[in-house]
Design an enzyme around this catalytic site. Sequence first.
Site, PDB file in Angstrom:
ATOM      1  N   HIS A   6     -71.047  12.153  -1.489  1.00 21.44           N
ATOM      2  CA  HIS A   6     -71.000  12.741  -2.833  1.00 21.44           C
ATOM      3  C   HIS A   6     -69.738  13.590  -3.015  1.00 21.44           C
ATOM      4  O   HIS A   6     -69.722  14.516  -3.815  1.00 21.44           O
ATOM      5  CB  HIS A   6     -72.231  13.604  -3.126  1.00 21.44           C
ATOM      6  CG  HIS A   6     -73.535  12.911  -2.861  1.00 21.44           C
ATOM      7  ND1 HIS A   6     -74.275  12.291  -3.837  1.00 21.44           N
ATOM      8  CD2 HIS A   6     -74.222  12.727  -1.710  1.00 21.44           C
ATOM      9  CE1 HIS A   6     -75.367  11.767  -3.320  1.00 21.44           C
ATOM     10  NE2 HIS A   6     -75.357  12.018  -2.009  1.00 21.44           N
ATOM     11  N   SER A  36     -40.972  14.832 -10.416  1.00 21.19           N
ATOM     12  CA  SER A  36     -41.239  14.974 -11.844  1.00 21.19           C
ATOM     13  C   SER A  36     -39.923  15.275 -12.546  1.00 21.19           C
ATOM     14  O   SER A  36     -39.059  15.953 -12.000  1.00 21.19           O
ATOM     15  CB  SER A  36     -42.232  16.111 -12.061  1.00 21.19           C
ATOM     16  OG  SER A  36     -42.087  16.631 -13.367  1.00 21.19           O
ATOM     17  N   LYS A  48     -42.772  19.321  -7.985  1.00 26.29           N
ATOM     18  CA  LYS A  48     -43.724  18.232  -7.797  1.00 26.29           C
ATOM     19  C   LYS A  48     -43.260  17.163  -6.817  1.00 26.29           C
ATOM     20  O   LYS A  48     -42.098  16.817  -6.747  1.00 26.29           O
ATOM     21  CB  LYS A  48     -44.006  17.537  -9.149  1.00 26.29           C
ATOM     22  CG  LYS A  48     -44.638  18.411 -10.180  1.00 26.29           C
ATOM     23  CD  LYS A  48     -46.146  18.496 -10.150  1.00 26.29           C
ATOM     24  CE  LYS A  48     -46.886  17.207  -9.993  1.00 26.29           C
ATOM     25  NZ  LYS A  48     -47.511  16.768 -11.219  1.00 26.29           N
ATOM     26  N   GLU A  65     -51.062   5.749  -6.392  1.00 24.89           N
ATOM     27  CA  GLU A  65     -51.551   5.767  -7.782  1.00 24.89           C
ATOM     28  C   GLU A  65     -51.371   4.402  -8.435  1.00 24.89           C
ATOM     29  O   GLU A  65     -52.261   3.893  -9.119  1.00 24.89           O
ATOM     30  CB  GLU A  65     -50.796   6.814  -8.606  1.00 24.89           C
ATOM     31  CG  GLU A  65     -51.167   8.244  -8.284  1.00 24.89           C
ATOM     32  CD  GLU A  65     -50.284   9.219  -9.056  1.00 24.89           C
ATOM     33  OE1 GLU A  65     -50.654   9.598 -10.162  1.00 24.89           O
ATOM     34  OE2 GLU A  65     -49.197   9.572  -8.541  1.00 24.89           O
TER      35      GLU A  65
END
Length: 471
Positions: free
Chosen positions: A156, A277, A283, A290
């Site tokens: 979970h 970024s 970043k 992704e």
Amino acid sequence: MSKLWGGRFTKQTDQLVEEYTASIMFDKELAEEDIQGSLAHVTMLGKQGILSDDDVDKIKDGLHRVLQRIKRNDIEFSVGDEDIHMNIEKTLIDDVGSVGGKLHTGRSRNDQVATDMHLWLRKRVVEFVDMLYKLQSALVEQARANTDTILPGYTHLQRAQPILFAHHLMAYVSMIGRDIERLQDSYKRINVLPLGAGALAGTTFPIDRHFVAKQLKFDRVYENSLDAVSDRDFILEFLADASIIMMHLSRLSEELILWSSTEFRFVELDDAFCTGSSIMPQKKNPDVPELVRGKTGRVYGNLVGLLTVLKSLPLAYNKDMQEDKEGMFDTVKTLQGALQLFAPMVATMKVNKEQMRQAVNQDFSNATDIADFLVGKGMPFRQAHEVIGKTVLYCIQQNKYLLDLTLEEFKQFSGLFDDRIYEVLQPENVVNARNVYGGTAKSQVEEAIGRADASLAETASWITEYMESSR
Ligand code: ARG
């Protein structure tokens, strides 16, 4: 320019129809396989006395020249010639003269295109087994380096029980092992020859299908001519296998993305596999996992797309079936892109062992083990569960972890506690207590790695054998 099938027509094809029905823009990918199939076909026509040796030699020489030109990128394919099969035939006839028109004897584009696809896909399947093998090896190596690295295991997405990081990685090794098996198994159904089915019913010429199969290294020929030209199950099966592979990669992607967040900091992906970024200088984004996660969608789409094309389609060939190619090519390209990056990304990622360890120290994932301790002292498991539940609640209220409690505090919850629990609760002991086949105990994980090494060696020899016989 006249069409190869122009005899029955009195009018030119509408320009838009020509463009709409052509497939050359994408099926030129099959050029080499088309020639490979034609060479086997014409050799058989000669052996059977259907064509003279002289004609066969001329056609074969011509096909070899066309192949060289294709490899040199020296042919302008034309939409007017519709698809790769007719473009090649036209080029051949331009090269060798009218004798080139004998190549298509006893053959249809329907069995021809199916043959090309079988030849093309079987090569890709072997290449994918090889790519999966490399990813599996990278995972096994990371596992070998992390048989002392403990992190919380989750259910979970809540901390559940501590496990070895190696054990977590080895789960993916098993998953990819099934992917490899599925592809290897699918090879049996890809490696079947459709040629000789003609348009749908067979051919009036005394051809020898088994001879063609042997030349092209197919294990079998299709049993039924209608099935031979109508079947696209082998592509569907590949698209399904590819979908499952991408699903697996997307799960690992998701974990890598989570683990490289500041919230987890369990791993750091190498700079070479991340991007920055344009606005936020701090970043470092995990773009590769992704995108793999994102591209899983199009791979599923290609499977559902072809299933839908084939649904309710009457036998035998229908033009709808030309829609089998772009999705297959797209899935192959997408999967190649993902697998190519995944193996080195896994191999180069940095594992933050201390951070994982800290996460284990600051949680209750050892709670099951003190429940088991009480069970060992004779308490029924259900009651032990209740006692430890209360103990954990007490810890949360006191802002402590189980290992912070004094023996007196433990004894408030049960008189059965003694100071052995401090040993039991050590993460190493919690892990090593799961000493069942397939469990996370270090010795079990080391054995699993040993089994993986053996299966990698088997896969490697499969690849060597099939790399050769699929060409
Ligand atoms: N370009 C066609 C395809 O890919 C080849 C087969 C054409 N057959 C036909 N009867 N029109 O499906």
